[in-house]
Design a protein around this motif. Structure first.
Motif, PDB file in Angstrom:
ATOM      1  N   ARG A   1     -10.570  22.313   2.657  1.00  0.00           N
ATOM      2  CA  ARG A   1      -9.123  22.176   3.424  1.00  0.00           C
ATOM      3  C   ARG A   1      -8.025  23.132   2.626  1.00  0.00           C
ATOM      4  NH1 ARG A   1      -6.543  16.442   5.182  1.00  0.00           N
ATOM      5  NH2 ARG A   1      -4.987  17.475   6.704  1.00  0.00           N
TER       6      ARG A   1
ATOM      7  N   THR B   1     -10.104  14.514   7.041  1.00  0.00           N
ATOM      8  CA  THR B   1     -10.285  15.570   6.215  1.00  0.00           C
ATOM      9  C   THR B   1     -11.414  16.666   6.289  1.00  0.00           C
ATOM     10  OG1 THR B   1     -10.622  15.583   3.604  1.00  0.00           O
ATOM     11  CG2 THR B   1     -11.600  13.954   4.842  1.00  0.00           C
TER      12      THR B   1
ATOM     13  N   ASP C   1      -9.872   6.330  -3.523  1.00  0.00           N
ATOM     14  CA  ASP C   1      -9.193   5.952  -2.265  1.00  0.00           C
ATOM     15  C   ASP C   1      -8.926   4.552  -2.157  1.00  0.00           C
ATOM     16  OD1 ASP C   1      -8.964   7.803   0.432  1.00  0.00           O
ATOM     17  OD2 ASP C   1      -8.637   5.725   0.684  1.00  0.00           O
TER      18      ASP C   1
ATOM     19  N   TYR D   1       0.770  -1.375   0.005  1.00  0.00           N
ATOM     20  CA  TYR D   1       0.168   0.036   0.129  1.00  0.00           C
ATOM     21  C   TYR D   1       0.798   1.018   0.165  1.00  0.00           C
ATOM     22  CZ  TYR D   1      -3.119  -3.709   1.447  1.00  0.00           C
ATOM     23  OH  TYR D   1      -4.005  -4.796   1.771  1.00  0.00           O
TER      24      TYR D   1
ATOM     25  N   GLY E   1      -6.890   9.839  -3.468  1.00  0.00           N
ATOM     26  CA  GLY E   1      -6.870   9.811  -1.647  1.00  0.00           C
ATOM     27  C   GLY E   1      -7.976  10.781  -1.246  1.00  0.00           C
TER      28      GLY E   1
ATOM     29  N   ASN F   1      -2.236  15.518   1.154  1.00  0.00           N
ATOM     30  CA  ASN F   1      -2.068  14.708   2.583  1.00  0.00           C
ATOM     31  C   ASN F   1      -2.340  13.353   2.421  1.00  0.00           C
ATOM     32  OD1 ASN F   1      -2.030  17.349   3.738  1.00  0.00           O
ATOM     33  ND2 ASN F   1      -4.024  17.616   2.939  1.00  0.00           N
TER      34      ASN F   1
HETATM   35  C1  LIG Z   1      -5.657  12.035   5.285  1.00  0.00           C
HETATM   36  S1  LIG Z   1      -6.467  11.662   3.672  1.00  0.00           S
HETATM   37  C2  LIG Z   1      -6.498  12.869   2.818  1.00  0.00           C
HETATM   38  C3  LIG Z   1      -7.812  13.366   2.146  1.00  0.00           C
HETATM   39  C4  LIG Z   1      -7.841  14.653   1.367  1.00  0.00           C
HETATM   40  N1  LIG Z   1      -7.054  14.424   0.031  1.00  0.00           N
HETATM   41  C5  LIG Z   1      -7.292  15.896   2.227  1.00  0.00           C
HETATM   42  O1  LIG Z   1      -6.198  16.509   2.022  1.00  0.00           O
HETATM   43  O2  LIG Z   1      -8.165  16.297   3.176  1.00  0.00           O
HETATM   44  C6  LIG Z   1      -5.348  10.807   3.319  1.00  0.00           C
HETATM   45  C7  LIG Z   1      -6.302   9.403   2.473  1.00  0.00           C
HETATM   46  O3  LIG Z   1      -5.244   8.676   1.573  1.00  0.00           O
HETATM   47  C8  LIG Z   1      -5.764   7.274   1.541  1.00  0.00           C
HETATM   48  N2  LIG Z   1      -4.511   6.330   1.164  1.00  0.00           N
HETATM   49  C9  LIG Z   1      -3.531   6.023   1.742  1.00  0.00           C
HETATM   50  N3  LIG Z   1      -2.700   5.166   1.089  1.00  0.00           N
HETATM   51  C10 LIG Z   1      -3.226   5.029  -0.069  1.00  0.00           C
HETATM   52  C11 LIG Z   1      -2.796   4.227  -1.276  1.00  0.00           C
HETATM   53  N4  LIG Z   1      -1.725   3.516  -1.473  1.00  0.00           N
HETATM   54  N5  LIG Z   1      -3.788   4.501  -2.286  1.00  0.00           N
HETATM   55  C12 LIG Z   1      -4.730   5.178  -2.335  1.00  0.00           C
HETATM   56  N6  LIG Z   1      -5.376   5.910  -1.407  1.00  0.00           N
HETATM   57  C13 LIG Z   1      -4.344   5.701  -0.025  1.00  0.00           C
HETATM   58  C14 LIG Z   1      -6.277   7.020   2.852  1.00  0.00           C
HETATM   59  O4  LIG Z   1      -7.161   5.768   2.877  1.00  0.00           O
HETATM   60  C15 LIG Z   1      -6.913   8.545   3.280  1.00  0.00           C
HETATM   61  O5  LIG Z   1      -8.339   8.230   3.030  1.00  0.00           O
END
Ligand SMILES: C[S@@+](CC[C@H](N)C(=O)[O-])C[C@H]1O[C@@H](n2cnc3c(N)ncnc32)[C@H](O)[C@@H]1O
Length: 271
Positions: free
Chosen positions: A79, A75, A144, A20, A111, A218
């Motif tokens: 943002r 999130t 995601d 991942y 994401g 993020n």
């Molecule tokens: C902190 S949230 C960021 C949400 C939004 N982009 C923001 O800036 O508010 C990070 C997201 O990345 C996703 N994520 C982490 N590793 C990932 C991967 N390998 N592939 C896809 N999504 C991933 C997580 O599931 C999570 O929902």
């Protein structure tokens, strides 16, 4: 159940990183805190037993549960507002003028977590174009890895407190109140966002067309340097010339890491 051993922890860290891209090396407390109860409740005697189960589950379902437990999905709407301000002031006028013939703007929220980011984008784009939106395809792909957040995003229901920072006219125009505590995003906006599960670690990006805008904010903070650089370059390959990449304000891209050019804090362009 016994505490996780060093060997078990190292094995888990290696697996999660390879599968991942998420780096848990310094997150032992988080890993134990989030997995301990689940492992006991599911009837496993040790981390090793649980972990063997995850690796041998070829349906991938156990891996999905594991990643749902380990990812941080925090999130909120609007943002890092500077990004949306730049989008409205510089980028949308540019595309409105330069893509006027094709009327096609391809946006990817990579994401997307529980949907606040892609819905903010859809609202902003809709409100920018207004009546001139007719004929334009500005659909947003929102992906995601976590199925839990994607299910929530598709429901599009948010607590009223989560909408407090949005401009009043957005709340009125783009949300319907369900009750005193919650609201749902209106269909006109929901149909602008396509949610899909996608692991950013996949070597192959199965998208037919290139994107004009990619938001990956993020997300890469959980990745190690090598994984991050590879992903940024894959974004570059799947971006239209002139397209923009947005990352989180606490993240950065060094000049030697890719051909992206810095345009504003946490905004880069494929020139
Ligand atoms: C902190 S949230 C960021 C949400 C939004 N982009 C923001 O800036 O508010 C990070 C997201 O990345 C996703 N994520 C982490 N590793 C990932 C991967 N390998 N592939 C896809 N999504 C991933 C997580 O599931 C999570 O929902």
């Amino acid at each position: 159940m016994k505490d996780i051993t060093e060997r078990e922890f190292t094995e888990l860290v290696g697996f999660v990183k390879q599968t991942y891209g998420i780096n848990l090396l310094h997150k032992k407390t988080l890993v134990c805190g989030r997995l301990n109860n689940y492992i006991v409740q599911s009837g496993f005697q040790s981390f090793s037993e649980y972990f063997s189960h995850v690796k041998s589950d070829h349906t991938g379902k156990s891996g999905v549960i594991l990643v749902n437990k380990l990812t941080t999905n925090h999130t909120y709407f609007l943002r890092e507002p500077q990004h949306f301000e730049f989008l409205e002031r510089v980028i949308l006028p540019y595309y409105a003028a330069n893509e006027a013939r094709k009327k096609d703007l391809r946006v990817w929220s990579a994401g997307c977590s529980t949907g606040e980011e892609p819905y903010t984008l859809a609202i902003l784009i809709n409100s920018y174009f207004g009546v001139k939106k007719y004929g334009w395809d500005t659909k947003i792909l929102a992906t995601d890895i976590s199925t839990v957040v994607l299910e929530q995003a598709q429901k599009a229901v948010y607590a009223s407190t989560q909408l407090e920072k949005l401009p009043e006219r957005w709340r009125e125009q783009y949300f319907t109140k369900i009750d005193a505590e919650s609201s749902i995003v209106k269909d006109s906006i929901r149909q602008e966002v396509i949610f899909r599960r996608f692991n950013l670690m996949n070597e192959m990006f199965p998208f037919k067309k290139k994107f004009h805008l990619i938001f990956c904010r993020n997300v890469m903070i959980y990745f190690d340097a090598e994984t991050k650089v590879k992903l940024i370059n894959r974004f570059y390959d799947h971006m239209e010339p002139g397209g923009y990449l947005f990352i989180g304000h606490s993240e950065s891209i060094n000049r030697h890491e890719s051909n992206y050019q810095f345009v504003a804090p946490a905004i880069y362009r494929k020139v």
